[in-house]
Design an enzyme around this catalytic site. Structure first.
Site, PDB file in Angstrom:
ATOM      1  N   TRP A 101       0.821  -1.215   0.000  1.00 36.21           N
ATOM      2  CA  TRP A 101       0.000   0.000   0.000  1.00 36.21           C
ATOM      3  C   TRP A 101       0.844   1.249   0.000  1.00 36.21           C
ATOM      4  CZ3 TRP A 101      -4.463  -0.943  -1.830  1.00 36.21           C
ATOM      5  CH2 TRP A 101      -5.063  -2.194  -1.589  1.00 36.21           C
ATOM      6  N   ASP A 171      -1.015   6.931   6.446  1.00 39.10           N
ATOM      7  CA  ASP A 171      -2.128   6.055   6.078  1.00 39.10           C
ATOM      8  C   ASP A 171      -2.315   5.105   7.256  1.00 39.10           C
ATOM      9  OD1 ASP A 171      -3.791   4.076   5.156  1.00 39.10           O
ATOM     10  OD2 ASP A 171      -2.590   3.547   3.397  1.00 39.10           O
ATOM     11  N   LYS A 195     -11.976  -1.363   8.149  1.00 38.55           N
ATOM     12  CA  LYS A 195     -11.272  -2.316   9.014  1.00 38.55           C
ATOM     13  C   LYS A 195     -11.622  -2.053  10.481  1.00 38.55           C
ATOM     14  CE  LYS A 195      -7.791  -2.040   5.521  1.00 38.55           C
ATOM     15  NZ  LYS A 195      -8.040  -3.249   4.771  1.00 38.55           N
TER      16      LYS A 195
HETATM   17  N1  PMP Z   1      -3.943   1.400   2.779  1.00 36.10           N
HETATM   18  C1  PMP Z   1      -3.916   0.290   3.525  1.00 36.10           C
HETATM   19  C2  PMP Z   1      -2.930   0.194   4.645  1.00 36.10           C
HETATM   20  C3  PMP Z   1      -4.812  -0.745   3.244  1.00 36.10           C
HETATM   21  O1  PMP Z   1      -4.791  -1.853   3.988  1.00 36.10           O
HETATM   22  C4  PMP Z   1      -5.742  -0.608   2.196  1.00 36.10           C
HETATM   23  C5  PMP Z   1      -6.775  -1.656   1.864  1.00 36.10           C
HETATM   24  N2  PMP Z   1      -6.615  -2.893   2.330  1.00 36.10           N
HETATM   25  C6  PMP Z   1      -5.707   0.551   1.427  1.00 36.10           C
HETATM   26  C7  PMP Z   1      -4.812   1.552   1.759  1.00 36.10           C
HETATM   27  C8  PMP Z   1      -6.662   0.773   0.282  1.00 36.10           C
HETATM   28  O2  PMP Z   1      -7.884   1.066   0.815  1.00 36.10           O
HETATM   29  P1  PMP Z   1      -9.189   1.330  -0.070  1.00 36.10           P
HETATM   30  O3  PMP Z   1      -9.634   0.015  -0.578  1.00 36.10           O
HETATM   31  O4  PMP Z   1     -10.122   1.968   0.906  1.00 36.10           O
HETATM   32  O5  PMP Z   1      -8.814   2.251  -1.166  1.00 36.10           O
END
Ligand code: PMP
Length: 358
Positions: A101, A171, A195
């Protein structure tokens, strides 16, 4: 048979919250309609979004220097909004590369300016958070971006870099509100809700108000100031997701807040890691000092045994344990809503599985 859902996100929500949502589903506050059928400008929804924000401010001890915004597009849209709004001309930004990510966040930022990867654990399969004193920051970045918990690799920061007057952006999608942090250390925090906070469909963004003034001429819906100036209601917000977030934050306050849930989260993760460390059958691929308290990633002696483990666990009501498709193995995601009893049931299953197959 109770089901314990260990999936990484969307993830289980507190049972008490699901029950309230069910009871109110068709008839919210005696209106004769469900909350998602009601106007976002009406008298029922206004207190919902206000209370959601008030709860978040209370739980995380957020000062008036910061705005709390509810934005659609998930955490992935923040990968773009952060550089669009906060990158200063000619200054670029620093990104710590600690997993899938954060790599995606850095890739998106490159569209808007120079990106310096100030630290990376890619060479060791993202098995750790690189030691902060070895990071190579650039001279004067617009900001420094980190991913506080790496959902796929199962690593987490246990302390944050001190960045002085350079804004630290995090993030926190997979560990927001799971342990106490000092919001004042950060310029901006963002998290997809699905989450620890509620359902998918909304991202929580906590942004220092002065930073939102950096923004140049970008589309209205992609500016932080649009959300700040309009209480996240410039257009129709994701009302149902915000309602659920309000219920989850009510629940967390009732539980005694983040300090209390942090203790339970520590107990849950420590008991799992303890079992993994003392067993010769289970193995953690993650460096001891970087282990996540939210996503416990581990391996079994073979991929066949891992597949069998996931299948037999599911048959006993322990679902969502398959590791991310990019890394394999097992991943037990144990966010705030996962009760201690769920982890204890998983541990009993793991001991039993090892006895039968070890
Ligand atoms: N950042 C992290 C740390 C994640 O775990 C995730 C999704 N698992 C995301 C970003 C992406 O999130 P989204 O699907 O809400 O765009």
């Amino acid at each position: 048979m109770a089901t314990y859902n260990f999936s990484a996100g969307p993830a289980m929500l507190p049972a008490e919250v699901m029950k309230i949502a069910q009871e109110e589903f068709c008839n919210y506050d005696n209106s004769g309609s469900g909350i998602m059928e009601l106007s976002h400008r009406g008298k029922q929804f206004a207190p919902v979004i206000e209370q959601a924000e008030a709860n978040i401010r209370k739980l995380m001890n957020i000062s008036d220097d910061y705005a709390v915004c509810f934005i659609q597009g998930g955490a992935s849209m923040q990968f773009a909004m952060v550089p669009m709004n906060l990158m200063l001309p000619g200054q670029g930004a620093d990104y710590a590369d600690t997993g899938t990510w954060s790599a995606k966040a850095a890739k998106e930022a490159k569209r808007f300016g120079e990106v310096n990867i100030c630290a990376s654990s890619k060479a060791t399969n993202y098995d750790r958070i690189p030691v902060i004193r070895h990071w190579k920051m650039s001279e004067k970045p617009s900001y420094i971006h980190i991913t506080s918990n790496n959902t796929v690799a199962g690593t987490q920061y246990h302390s944050f870099p001190e960045t002085g007057d350079i804004p630290l952006i995090a993030d926190m999608s997979s560990d927001i509100m799971s342990h106490v942090i000092d919001v004042n250390q950060f310029g901006l925090i963002y998290a997809g809700a699905q989450k620890n906070l509620g359902p998918s469909g909304v991202a929580l963004v906590i942004v220092r108000k002065d930073l939102a003034e950096r923004t140049g001429d970008i589309p209205t819906m992609l500016r932080y100031s649009t959300y700040i100036d309009n209480g996240s209601m410039f257009n129709t917000p994701p009302t149902f997701a915000i309602y659920m977030l309000k219920l989850v934050s009510d629940w967390l306050l009732e539980k005694g807040g983040i300090e209390k849930i942090e203790k339970i989260n520590d107990m849950k993760s420590e008991s799992l890691y303890e079992l993994i460390d003392r067993s010769e059958f289970y193995r953690s691929p993650v460096d001891g000092g970087s282990r996540s308290r939210m996503n416990v990633v581990y391996r079994l002696p073979s991929e066949e045994l891992e597949a069998q483990f996931v299948k037999e666990a599911a048959a006993q009501g322990l679902t969502g344990l398959k590791g991310h498709r990019s890394v394999g193995g097992i991943r037990a995601s144990i966010y705030n809503a996962m009760p201690l009893a769920g982890v204890e049931t998983l541990i009993d299953f793991m001991i039993d599985f090892e006895n039968k197959n070890g």
